[in-house]
Design a protein around this motif. Structure first.
Motif, mmCIF file in Angstrom:
data_model
loop_
_atom_site.group_PDB
_atom_site.id
_atom_site.type_symbol
_atom_site.label_atom_id
_atom_site.label_comp_id
_atom_site.label_asym_id
_atom_site.label_seq_id
_atom_site.Cartn_x
_atom_site.Cartn_y
_atom_site.Cartn_z
ATOM 1 N N GLY A 22 0.794 -1.220 0.000
ATOM 2 C CA GLY A 22 0.000 0.000 0.000
ATOM 3 C C GLY A 22 0.826 1.270 0.000
ATOM 4 N N GLY A 23 2.060 1.191 -0.453
ATOM 5 C CA GLY A 23 2.921 2.365 -0.477
ATOM 6 C C GLY A 23 3.577 2.665 0.856
ATOM 7 N N ALA A 24 3.376 1.794 1.857
ATOM 8 C CA ALA A 24 3.939 2.036 3.189
ATOM 9 C C ALA A 24 5.461 1.947 3.182
ATOM 10 N N SER A 25 5.997 0.948 2.516
ATOM 11 C CA SER A 25 7.458 0.802 2.503
ATOM 12 C C SER A 25 8.114 1.939 1.723
ATOM 13 N N GLU A 26 7.486 2.376 0.639
ATOM 14 C CA GLU A 26 8.027 3.499 -0.126
ATOM 15 C C GLU A 26 7.992 4.783 0.702
ATOM 16 N N MET A 27 6.908 4.978 1.440
ATOM 17 C CA MET A 27 6.784 6.183 2.250
ATOM 18 C C MET A 27 7.770 6.150 3.418
ATOM 19 N N ALA A 28 7.976 4.991 4.009
ATOM 20 C CA ALA A 28 8.945 4.871 5.102
ATOM 21 C C ALA A 28 10.355 5.145 4.599
ATOM 22 N N LEU A 29 10.686 4.599 3.451
ATOM 23 C CA LEU A 29 12.003 4.831 2.862
ATOM 24 C C LEU A 29 12.160 6.302 2.454
ATOM 25 N N SER A 30 11.103 6.882 1.915
ATOM 26 C CA SER A 30 11.125 8.291 1.548
ATOM 27 C C SER A 30 11.367 9.163 2.772
ATOM 28 N N HIS A 31 10.687 8.853 3.869
ATOM 29 C CA HIS A 31 10.866 9.623 5.104
ATOM 30 C C HIS A 31 12.293 9.487 5.623
ATOM 31 N N ALA A 32 12.843 8.285 5.603
ATOM 32 C CA ALA A 32 14.213 8.064 6.078
ATOM 33 C C ALA A 32 15.220 8.829 5.218
ATOM 34 N N LEU A 33 15.037 8.825 3.898
ATOM 35 C CA LEU A 33 15.945 9.549 3.009
ATOM 36 C C LEU A 33 15.819 11.059 3.185
ATOM 37 N N GLU A 34 14.601 11.530 3.416
ATOM 38 C CA GLU A 34 14.388 12.950 3.662
ATOM 39 C C GLU A 34 15.096 13.379 4.944
ATOM 40 N N GLU A 35 14.994 12.551 5.985
ATOM 41 C CA GLU A 35 15.682 12.842 7.247
ATOM 42 C C GLU A 35 17.199 12.841 7.053
ATOM 43 N N LYS A 36 17.711 11.884 6.310
ATOM 44 C CA LYS A 36 19.145 11.826 6.033
ATOM 45 C C LYS A 36 19.576 13.048 5.235
ATOM 46 N N GLY A 37 18.764 13.463 4.274
ATOM 47 C CA GLY A 37 19.067 14.638 3.478
ATOM 48 C C GLY A 37 19.137 15.905 4.320
ATOM 49 N N ASN A 38 18.347 15.960 5.385
ATOM 50 C CA ASN A 38 18.381 17.130 6.267
ATOM 51 C C ASN A 38 19.655 17.198 7.087
ATOM 52 N N THR A 39 20.344 16.082 7.258
ATOM 53 C CA THR A 39 21.591 16.082 8.025
ATOM 54 C C THR A 39 22.802 16.408 7.157
ATOM 55 N N VAL A 40 22.644 16.338 5.851
ATOM 56 C CA VAL A 40 23.738 16.618 4.917
ATOM 57 C C VAL A 40 23.586 18.061 4.443
ATOM 58 N N GLU A 41 24.709 18.729 4.246
ATOM 59 C CA GLU A 41 24.642 20.130 3.849
ATOM 60 C C GLU A 41 25.000 20.317 2.379
ATOM 61 N N GLY A 42 24.469 21.381 1.818
ATOM 62 C CA GLY A 42 24.826 21.783 0.463
ATOM 63 C C GLY A 42 24.227 20.895 -0.612
ATOM 64 N N VAL A 43 24.968 20.783 -1.674
ATOM 65 C CA VAL A 43 24.523 20.055 -2.864
ATOM 66 C C VAL A 43 24.397 18.555 -2.592
ATOM 67 N N MET A 44 25.133 18.059 -1.610
ATOM 68 C CA MET A 44 25.132 16.623 -1.336
ATOM 69 C C MET A 44 23.774 16.118 -0.830
ATOM 70 N N GLN A 45 22.888 17.010 -0.382
ATOM 71 C CA GLN A 45 21.576 16.577 0.078
ATOM 72 C C GLN A 45 20.582 16.382 -1.071
ATOM 73 N N TRP A 46 20.878 16.918 -2.229
ATOM 74 C CA TRP A 46 19.959 16.848 -3.358
ATOM 75 C C TRP A 46 19.622 15.433 -3.791
ATOM 76 N N PRO A 47 20.583 14.516 -3.902
ATOM 77 C CA PRO A 47 20.201 13.146 -4.298
ATOM 78 C C PRO A 47 19.251 12.485 -3.295
ATOM 79 N N TYR A 48 19.491 12.710 -2.018
ATOM 80 C CA TYR A 48 18.608 12.131 -0.999
ATOM 81 C C TYR A 48 17.181 12.639 -1.173
ATOM 82 N N LYS A 49 17.056 13.941 -1.330
ATOM 83 C CA LYS A 49 15.733 14.537 -1.445
ATOM 84 C C LYS A 49 15.055 14.167 -2.764
ATOM 85 N N ALA A 50 15.839 14.029 -3.827
ATOM 86 C CA ALA A 50 15.263 13.663 -5.128
ATOM 87 C C ALA A 50 14.717 12.237 -5.102
ATOM 88 N N VAL A 51 15.470 11.322 -4.507
ATOM 89 C CA VAL A 51 14.999 9.936 -4.426
ATOM 90 C C VAL A 51 13.797 9.855 -3.488
#
Length: 159
Positions: A22-51
């Motif tokens: 039901g999209g739960a695993s995708e949403m959980a993974l999306s949330h985890a990547l978004e959180e990881k992207g918030n800990t990275v600074e600059g351009v390096m966070q863009w791949p996390y947020k894009a995925v």
């Protein structure tokens, strides 16, 4: 059809791991990547947020197929996953409302999900590699902007 059911049974027999559907695993993974992207600074966070954004396509598509309000429901699902401990919450495909996939009994085969993600990433890397090759070819020849397209017309040069 029967052949698809047989393949699912074979996949589960070979690798019995399941993930919430039901999209739960995708949403959980999306949330985890978004959180990881918030800990990275600059351009390096863009791949996390894009995925992370790309993974939200699956729940959004499920919501749209159910006829529910996609913006409100997806926002509520994001909030549910942000609370913590709700990684199994997804979209009930029959009603279009949020539900705990454990309670509803909607599960996806881990092997299929993993292969889908691998294929998607390999395809994206291939496209990026092709883009690098094409842009590298243009740079090495020095022909950027020359001999490309039609010749200038008298009207375009008469400024």
């Amino acid at each position: 059809n029967l052949q698809d059911a047989m393949h699912v049974a074979r996949n589960i027999m070979m690798d019995p791991r399941l993930v919430p559907g039901g999209g739960a695993s995708e949403m959980a993974l999306s949330h985890a990547l978004e959180e990881k992207g918030n800990t990275v600074e600059g351009v390096m966070q863009w791949p996390y947020k894009a995925v992370a954004k790309a993974l939200e396509v699956i729940p959004r598509t499920l919501i749209q197929n159910c006829g529910a309000n996609s913006i409100r429901t997806l926002t509520a699902l994001r909030a549910k996953h942000a609370e913590g401990g709700n990684s199994s919450w997804g979209i009930n495909g029959e009603t279009g409302v949020l539900a705990d996939m454990k309670d509803v009994g909607i599960w996806d085969c881990y092997a299929v999900k993993a292969q889908t993600y691998k294929t998607a990433f390999e395809t994206a890397m291939l496209l990026l590699r092709i883009d690098d090759i094409v842009s590298g070819t243009k740079k090495s020849t020095g022909d950027e902007g020359t001999n490309s397209g039609a010749a200038p017309t008298a009207a375009s040069t008469a400024d």
